[in-house]
Design a protein around this motif. Structure first.
Motif, PDB file in Angstrom:
ATOM      1  N   PHE A  97       0.812  -0.867  -0.393  1.00  0.00           N
ATOM      2  CA  PHE A  97       0.277   0.580  -0.436  1.00  0.00           C
ATOM      3  C   PHE A  97       0.884   1.220  -0.278  1.00  0.00           C
ATOM      4  O   PHE A  97       2.428   1.309   0.188  1.00  0.00           O
ATOM      5  CB  PHE A  97      -1.150  -0.047   0.997  1.00  0.00           C
ATOM      6  CG  PHE A  97      -0.800  -0.441   2.650  1.00  0.00           C
ATOM      7  CD1 PHE A  97       0.304   0.313   3.289  1.00  0.00           C
ATOM      8  CD2 PHE A  97      -0.221  -1.694   3.027  1.00  0.00           C
ATOM      9  CE1 PHE A  97       1.022   0.205   4.533  1.00  0.00           C
ATOM     10  CE2 PHE A  97       0.101  -1.651   3.989  1.00  0.00           C
ATOM     11  CZ  PHE A  97       0.934  -0.826   4.926  1.00  0.00           C
ATOM     12  N   TYR A  99       0.964   5.936   0.186  1.00  0.00           N
ATOM     13  CA  TYR A  99       0.251   6.803   0.924  1.00  0.00           C
ATOM     14  C   TYR A  99       1.013   7.936   0.554  1.00  0.00           C
ATOM     15  O   TYR A  99       2.359   7.892   1.259  1.00  0.00           O
ATOM     16  CB  TYR A  99      -0.422   6.520   2.593  1.00  0.00           C
ATOM     17  CG  TYR A  99      -1.276   5.880   2.324  1.00  0.00           C
ATOM     18  CD1 TYR A  99      -2.389   6.309   2.745  1.00  0.00           C
ATOM     19  CD2 TYR A  99      -1.444   4.394   3.098  1.00  0.00           C
ATOM     20  CE1 TYR A  99      -3.755   5.021   3.166  1.00  0.00           C
ATOM     21  CE2 TYR A  99      -2.319   3.896   2.951  1.00  0.00           C
ATOM     22  CZ  TYR A  99      -3.394   3.762   2.735  1.00  0.00           C
ATOM     23  OH  TYR A  99      -5.186   3.126   3.320  1.00  0.00           O
ATOM     24  N   SER A 105      -4.806   7.957  -0.038  1.00  0.00           N
ATOM     25  CA  SER A 105      -4.193   6.982  -0.341  1.00  0.00           C
ATOM     26  C   SER A 105      -3.636   6.718  -1.998  1.00  0.00           C
ATOM     27  O   SER A 105      -4.688   7.561  -2.407  1.00  0.00           O
ATOM     28  CB  SER A 105      -5.392   5.696  -0.127  1.00  0.00           C
ATOM     29  OG  SER A 105      -4.531   4.988  -0.673  1.00  0.00           O
ATOM     30  N   HIS A 108      -3.448   1.555  -3.816  1.00  0.00           N
ATOM     31  CA  HIS A 108      -4.540  -0.160  -2.355  1.00  0.00           C
ATOM     32  C   HIS A 108      -4.807  -0.878  -3.438  1.00  0.00           C
ATOM     33  O   HIS A 108      -6.164  -1.262  -4.399  1.00  0.00           O
ATOM     34  CB  HIS A 108      -4.780   0.616  -1.430  1.00  0.00           C
ATOM     35  CG  HIS A 108      -5.689  -0.059   0.024  1.00  0.00           C
ATOM     36  ND1 HIS A 108      -5.578  -2.031  -0.401  1.00  0.00           N
ATOM     37  CD2 HIS A 108      -5.728  -0.230   0.812  1.00  0.00           C
ATOM     38  CE1 HIS A 108      -5.505  -2.524   0.461  1.00  0.00           C
ATOM     39  NE2 HIS A 108      -5.418  -1.755   1.950  1.00  0.00           N
ATOM     40  N   GLN A 111      -8.164  -2.876  -2.412  1.00  0.00           N
ATOM     41  CA  GLN A 111      -9.657  -2.218  -1.752  1.00  0.00           C
ATOM     42  C   GLN A 111      -9.172  -0.961  -2.840  1.00  0.00           C
ATOM     43  O   GLN A 111      -8.659   0.479  -2.318  1.00  0.00           O
ATOM     44  CB  GLN A 111      -9.718  -1.501  -0.328  1.00  0.00           C
ATOM     45  CG  GLN A 111      -9.470  -2.678   0.266  1.00  0.00           C
ATOM     46  CD  GLN A 111      -9.946  -2.550   1.922  1.00  0.00           C
ATOM     47  OE1 GLN A 111      -8.631  -2.281   2.917  1.00  0.00           O
ATOM     48  NE2 GLN A 111     -10.819  -2.191   2.791  1.00  0.00           N
TER      49      GLN A 111
END
Length: 462
Positions: A97, A99, A105, A108, A111
């Motif tokens: 992931f 950020y 974000s 991802h 998601q």
């Protein structure tokens, strides 16, 4: 309770106590071992997990390092770096992931709906600001953080540990994590295996305890049965000796009555007859009175002589020792039934039982005597039939009457009745035989049987 039973009870209780104590110690040790195992597994898993996460993040950095090291900070180079990171994953729940330091974000893979959202203030199931903590840890040089996050394979919130680091020039936080609920499954599997192992151990201990208790019980029962058999043999021998003693005493008393009292009465009778014969036929009234008294005395002496002879015969009939069992039984039945006004029949089948041991002859005679007494006193019979059979395997005496019968079960249950029947059974048991009794409204049948091997054993021991 006997001493042996008390000892067996104490030994059994000791075994049960030892088994219970062993089971308790094993249970305590299992709990301690389970706790230690969980600690070791969790520590080992945690160290392996942290090392693996470091390695995965290093792999991701090495993938985008050629782009980062170009010194470019434009959106195209960043987009290309993001694309390379998206293509990196390891399993359904293993992904990276990305950020920025503001909490937005950037990537991802599992998601995508979170991409572009500022998650700086988002909190996990325990209320922890997971993204804020990750960014702070990345700015500080990188590190580990524990939190809860949605697990893609189950779509449920699960505990997770992640390793994050930062790219200072691009203001990025990159990381990856592993869900730690797998270690709980591993620990549960180990705990189940430990419980199963303990259960197997307890079953073996219980089986050993049961076998030990069974062996003790079998040993005690074996000793008890052996002693009971020995005691029974001694009681049988004692009963036989008692019967011998009784028969010897009866024989002695019979001889004394026959040779002593009977002869004295005979002599008195002869003297009285002599005195009566010397009285003159033409005597006066006094002589007639004396004659009457002497005649009465002769009658009393005759009755006494008959009574003595009858008692002597019942105590020990001479025919039993001189002429044998068959003649003694025939005479016993004829005399007893004739005196009571009954008809009597006697039958002999098989080979004539010559050469029987005295103990067998006496036992069968006494059984016949008791059976006849019961028929004469209680059955109100009109006929008695007696049969003596000598087969190849046994000697059997049967006494049967046609009187009204009785309840054998009621007689057996009553302690005050059936003494004669119990005596007959005991006599037959003492010589290795048996007694069968059947009774109904048509009459009573007594059957005494002695196997040939028992007769031969008595003959050898005589």
């Amino acid at each position: 309770m006997t001493l042996r039973l008390k000892l067996m009870l104490v030994a059994t209780l000791t075994l049960l106590l030892a088994f219970s104590l062993t089971a308790w110690v094993l249970r305590v040790q299992q709990n301690k071992l389970a706790e230690l195992q969980q600690t070791l597994v969790r520590d080992a898993y945690s160290q392996a997990t942290r090392s693996e996460l470091r390695h995965q993040v290093a792999l991701a950095l090495s993938t985008i390092s050629p782009l980062y090291n170009t010194g470019r900070d434009d959106e195209d180079i960043k987009r290309l770096a993001v694309q390379q990171l998206v293509n990196l994953d390891y399993g359904p729940d293993g992904y990276f992931f990305l950020y920025d330091y503001k909490g937005v974000s950037l990537m991802h893979p599992r998601q995508p709906e979170l991409v572009g959202r500022n998650l700086m203030e988002m909190r996990d199931a325990q209320g922890r600001p997971a993204i804020r903590q990750m960014i702070e840890r990345a700015i500080a040089g990188g590190g580990f953080i524990e939190y809860t996050w949605n697990k893609p394979s189950t779509n449920e919130q699960r505990p997770k540990i992640a390793y994050v680091t930062g790219l200072e020039r691009w203001q990025w936080m990159i990381g990856t994590g592993i869900y730690t609920d797998e270690v709980d499954k591993i620990q549960q599997q180990l705990a189940d295996q430990l419980t199963a192992s303990l259960g197997s151990t307890l079953r073996w201990v219980g089986l050993t305890t049961l076998l030990s208790a069974s062996f003790m019980l079998a040993s005690v029962l074996g000793l008890s049965i052996s002693e009971l058999r020995s005691a029974d043999a001694k009681l049988t021998l004692l009963a036989r000796r008692l019967v011998h003693s009784q028969e010897d005493e009866r024989a002695w008393l019979s001889r004394e009555l026959h040779d002593g009292t009977s002869q004295t009465l005979v002599a008195a009778k002869l003297l009285t007859e002599s005195a009566l014969a010397r009285l003159p036929a033409d005597a006066d009234a006094n002589a007639d009175s004396v004659r009457t008294m002497l005649e009465r005395a002769m009658a009393r002496i005759g009755d006494a002589l008959d009574g003595v002879r009858d008692i002597s015969h019942r105590l020990r009939p001479a025919t039993l020792d001189t002429l044998g069992l068959t003649s003694a039984l025939r005479q016993l039945g004829e005399d007893s039934c004739s005196a009571a006004g009954l008809t009597f029949s006697f039958e002999v089948s098989g080979n004539e039982p010559h050469g029987l041991p005295a103990e067998v002859r006496t036992t069968l005679f006494r059984v016949a005597q008791e059976a006849l007494t019961n028929a004469l006193k209680h059955a109100q019979a009109s006929h008695v039939h007696m049969q003596l059979h000598k087969g190849g395997a046994e000697i059997r005496l049967t006494v049967q009457d046609n009187g009204h019968g009785f309840s054998a079960e009621a007689i057996d249950r009553s302690p005050k009745q059936g003494i004669g029947l119990r005596n007959m059974r005991e006599r037959m048991n003492n010589v290795g035989g048996g007694l069968e009794l059947s009774s109904d409204e048509h009459g009573t049948k007594v059957e005494a049987t002695i196997p040939r091997r028992a007769v031969q054993g008595l003959a050898q021991s005589a």
